[in-house]
Design a protein around this motif. Structure first.
Motif, PDB file in Angstrom:
ATOM      1  N   PHE A  10     -17.811  -7.627  -3.457  1.00 12.21           N
ATOM      2  CA  PHE A  10     -16.526  -8.053  -2.902  1.00 12.21           C
ATOM      3  C   PHE A  10     -15.385  -7.096  -3.224  1.00 12.21           C
ATOM      4  N   ALA A  11     -15.205  -6.743  -4.485  1.00  8.80           N
ATOM      5  CA  ALA A  11     -14.075  -5.889  -4.880  1.00  8.80           C
ATOM      6  C   ALA A  11     -14.134  -4.540  -4.174  1.00  8.80           C
ATOM      7  N   ARG A  12     -15.295  -3.929  -4.179  1.00  2.00           N
ATOM      8  CA  ARG A  12     -15.502  -2.625  -3.527  1.00  2.00           C
ATOM      9  C   ARG A  12     -15.260  -2.734  -2.028  1.00  2.00           C
ATOM     10  N   ASN A  13     -15.765  -3.787  -1.413  1.00  2.06           N
ATOM     11  CA  ASN A  13     -15.594  -3.974   0.026  1.00  2.06           C
ATOM     12  C   ASN A  13     -14.146  -4.263   0.396  1.00  2.06           C
ATOM     13  N   LEU A  14     -13.466  -5.025  -0.437  1.00  2.00           N
ATOM     14  CA  LEU A  14     -12.058  -5.326  -0.166  1.00  2.00           C
ATOM     15  C   LEU A  14     -11.254  -4.035  -0.116  1.00  2.00           C
ATOM     16  N   LYS A  15     -11.429  -3.193  -1.103  1.00  2.00           N
ATOM     17  CA  LYS A  15     -10.705  -1.917  -1.135  1.00  2.00           C
ATOM     18  C   LYS A  15     -11.099  -1.052   0.057  1.00  2.00           C
ATOM     19  N   PHE A  16     -12.386  -0.979   0.340  1.00  2.00           N
ATOM     20  CA  PHE A  16     -12.870  -0.179   1.465  1.00  2.00           C
ATOM     21  C   PHE A  16     -12.248  -0.642   2.781  1.00  2.00           C
ATOM     22  N   LEU A  17     -12.305  -1.935   3.048  1.00  2.00           N
ATOM     23  CA  LEU A  17     -11.765  -2.460   4.307  1.00  2.00           C
ATOM     24  C   LEU A  17     -10.257  -2.262   4.405  1.00  2.00           C
ATOM     25  N   ARG A  18      -9.561  -2.486   3.302  1.00  2.00           N
ATOM     26  CA  ARG A  18      -8.112  -2.323   3.296  1.00  2.00           C
ATOM     27  C   ARG A  18      -7.736  -0.868   3.586  1.00  2.00           C
ATOM     28  N   GLU A  19      -8.405   0.064   2.919  1.00  2.00           N
ATOM     29  CA  GLU A  19      -8.101   1.480   3.138  1.00  2.00           C
ATOM     30  C   GLU A  19      -8.504   1.934   4.544  1.00  2.00           C
ATOM     31  N   ARG A  20      -9.633   1.438   5.025  1.00  2.00           N
ATOM     32  CA  ARG A  20     -10.083   1.813   6.370  1.00  2.00           C
ATOM     33  C   ARG A  20      -9.099   1.336   7.436  1.00  2.00           C
ATOM     34  N   LYS A  21      -8.500   0.184   7.191  1.00  2.00           N
ATOM     35  CA  LYS A  21      -7.522  -0.356   8.131  1.00  2.00           C
ATOM     36  C   LYS A  21      -6.123   0.230   7.901  1.00  2.00           C
ATOM     37  N   LYS A  22      -6.008   1.066   6.845  1.00  2.00           N
ATOM     38  CA  LYS A  22      -4.735   1.709   6.489  1.00  2.00           C
ATOM     39  C   LYS A  22      -3.635   0.684   6.207  1.00  2.00           C
ATOM     40  N   VAL A  23      -4.004  -0.303   5.385  1.00  2.00           N
ATOM     41  CA  VAL A  23      -3.091  -1.369   4.991  1.00  2.00           C
ATOM     42  C   VAL A  23      -2.849  -1.252   3.488  1.00  2.00           C
ATOM     43  N   SER A  24      -1.602  -1.302   3.069  1.00  2.00           N
ATOM     44  CA  SER A  24      -1.291  -1.251   1.640  1.00  2.00           C
ATOM     45  C   SER A  24      -1.651  -2.587   0.986  1.00  2.00           C
ATOM     46  N   GLN A  25      -1.739  -2.567  -0.332  1.00  2.00           N
ATOM     47  CA  GLN A  25      -1.999  -3.811  -1.053  1.00  2.00           C
ATOM     48  C   GLN A  25      -0.874  -4.811  -0.803  1.00  2.00           C
ATOM     49  N   THR A  26       0.351  -4.317  -0.734  1.00  2.00           N
ATOM     50  CA  THR A  26       1.493  -5.208  -0.475  1.00  2.00           C
ATOM     51  C   THR A  26       1.388  -5.839   0.907  1.00  2.00           C
ATOM     52  N   MET A  27       1.045  -5.047   1.909  1.00  2.00           N
ATOM     53  CA  MET A  27       0.931  -5.571   3.274  1.00  2.00           C
ATOM     54  C   MET A  27      -0.190  -6.610   3.369  1.00  2.00           C
ATOM     55  N   LEU A  28      -1.327  -6.300   2.776  1.00  2.00           N
ATOM     56  CA  LEU A  28      -2.447  -7.247   2.807  1.00  2.00           C
ATOM     57  C   LEU A  28      -2.079  -8.511   2.026  1.00  2.00           C
ATOM     58  N   GLY A  29      -1.474  -8.335   0.872  1.00  2.00           N
ATOM     59  CA  GLY A  29      -1.064  -9.489   0.072  1.00  2.00           C
ATOM     60  C   GLY A  29      -0.131 -10.411   0.832  1.00  2.00           C
ATOM     61  N   ASP A  30       0.840  -9.816   1.537  1.00  2.00           N
ATOM     62  CA  ASP A  30       1.753 -10.626   2.343  1.00  2.00           C
ATOM     63  C   ASP A  30       1.004 -11.382   3.441  1.00  2.00           C
ATOM     64  N   ALA A  31       0.013 -10.725   4.040  1.00  2.00           N
ATOM     65  CA  ALA A  31      -0.733 -11.338   5.146  1.00  2.00           C
ATOM     66  C   ALA A  31      -1.617 -12.494   4.686  1.00  2.00           C
ATOM     67  N   ILE A  32      -2.141 -12.406   3.476  1.00  2.00           N
ATOM     68  CA  ILE A  32      -3.061 -13.457   3.010  1.00  2.00           C
ATOM     69  C   ILE A  32      -2.477 -14.279   1.864  1.00  2.00           C
ATOM     70  N   ASN A  33      -1.190 -14.087   1.607  1.00  2.00           N
ATOM     71  CA  ASN A  33      -0.448 -14.901   0.641  1.00  2.00           C
ATOM     72  C   ASN A  33      -0.958 -14.757  -0.799  1.00  2.00           C
ATOM     73  N   VAL A  34      -1.041 -13.500  -1.254  1.00  2.00           N
ATOM     74  CA  VAL A  34      -1.424 -13.204  -2.634  1.00  2.00           C
ATOM     75  C   VAL A  34      -0.606 -11.990  -3.081  1.00  2.00           C
ATOM     76  N   THR A  35      -0.380 -11.858  -4.367  1.00  2.00           N
ATOM     77  CA  THR A  35       0.445 -10.750  -4.846  1.00  2.00           C
ATOM     78  C   THR A  35      -0.309  -9.421  -4.808  1.00  2.00           C
ATOM     79  N   ARG A  36       0.448  -8.348  -4.749  1.00  2.00           N
ATOM     80  CA  ARG A  36      -0.122  -7.006  -4.784  1.00  2.00           C
ATOM     81  C   ARG A  36      -0.849  -6.798  -6.106  1.00  2.00           C
TER      82      ARG A  36
END
Length: 82
Positions: A10-36
């Motif tokens: 999960f952790a490895r895939n989360l980072k992979f998918l986020r980077e592949r989609k070119k989304v920052s941790q802050t942007m993803l966190g805002d989208a799924i309601n979790v902190t960076r």
């Protein structure tokens, strides 16, 4: 019965998918309601037990099954398609 604990990616895939989609941790966190900070800790493997609602939010955001998100190492699969 096999007593061997399954490998979780999960952790490895989360980072992979986020980077592949070119989304920052802050942007993803805002989208799924979790902190960076929480996302950063998850990506480096410092957080083990995760709320099922969080897992489902990630699965929905990336449009990928929870089973795949947890049990398939996406890095090798991606490298085969480059």
């Amino acid at each position: 019965m096999n007593d061997k604990e399954p490998k979780i990616f999960f952790a490895r895939n989360l980072k992979f998918l986020r980077e592949r989609k070119k989304v920052s941790q802050t942007m993803l966190g805002d989208a799924i309601n979790v902190t960076r900070t929480k996302l950063a800790l998850i990506e480096i493997g410092k957080t083990k037990a995760m709320d099922p609602t969080f897992l489902l939010s990630v699965s929905t955001y990336f449009k990928i099954s929870l089973d795949t998100l947890l049990t398939v190492d996406m890095y090798p699969a991606y490298e085969l398609h480059i």
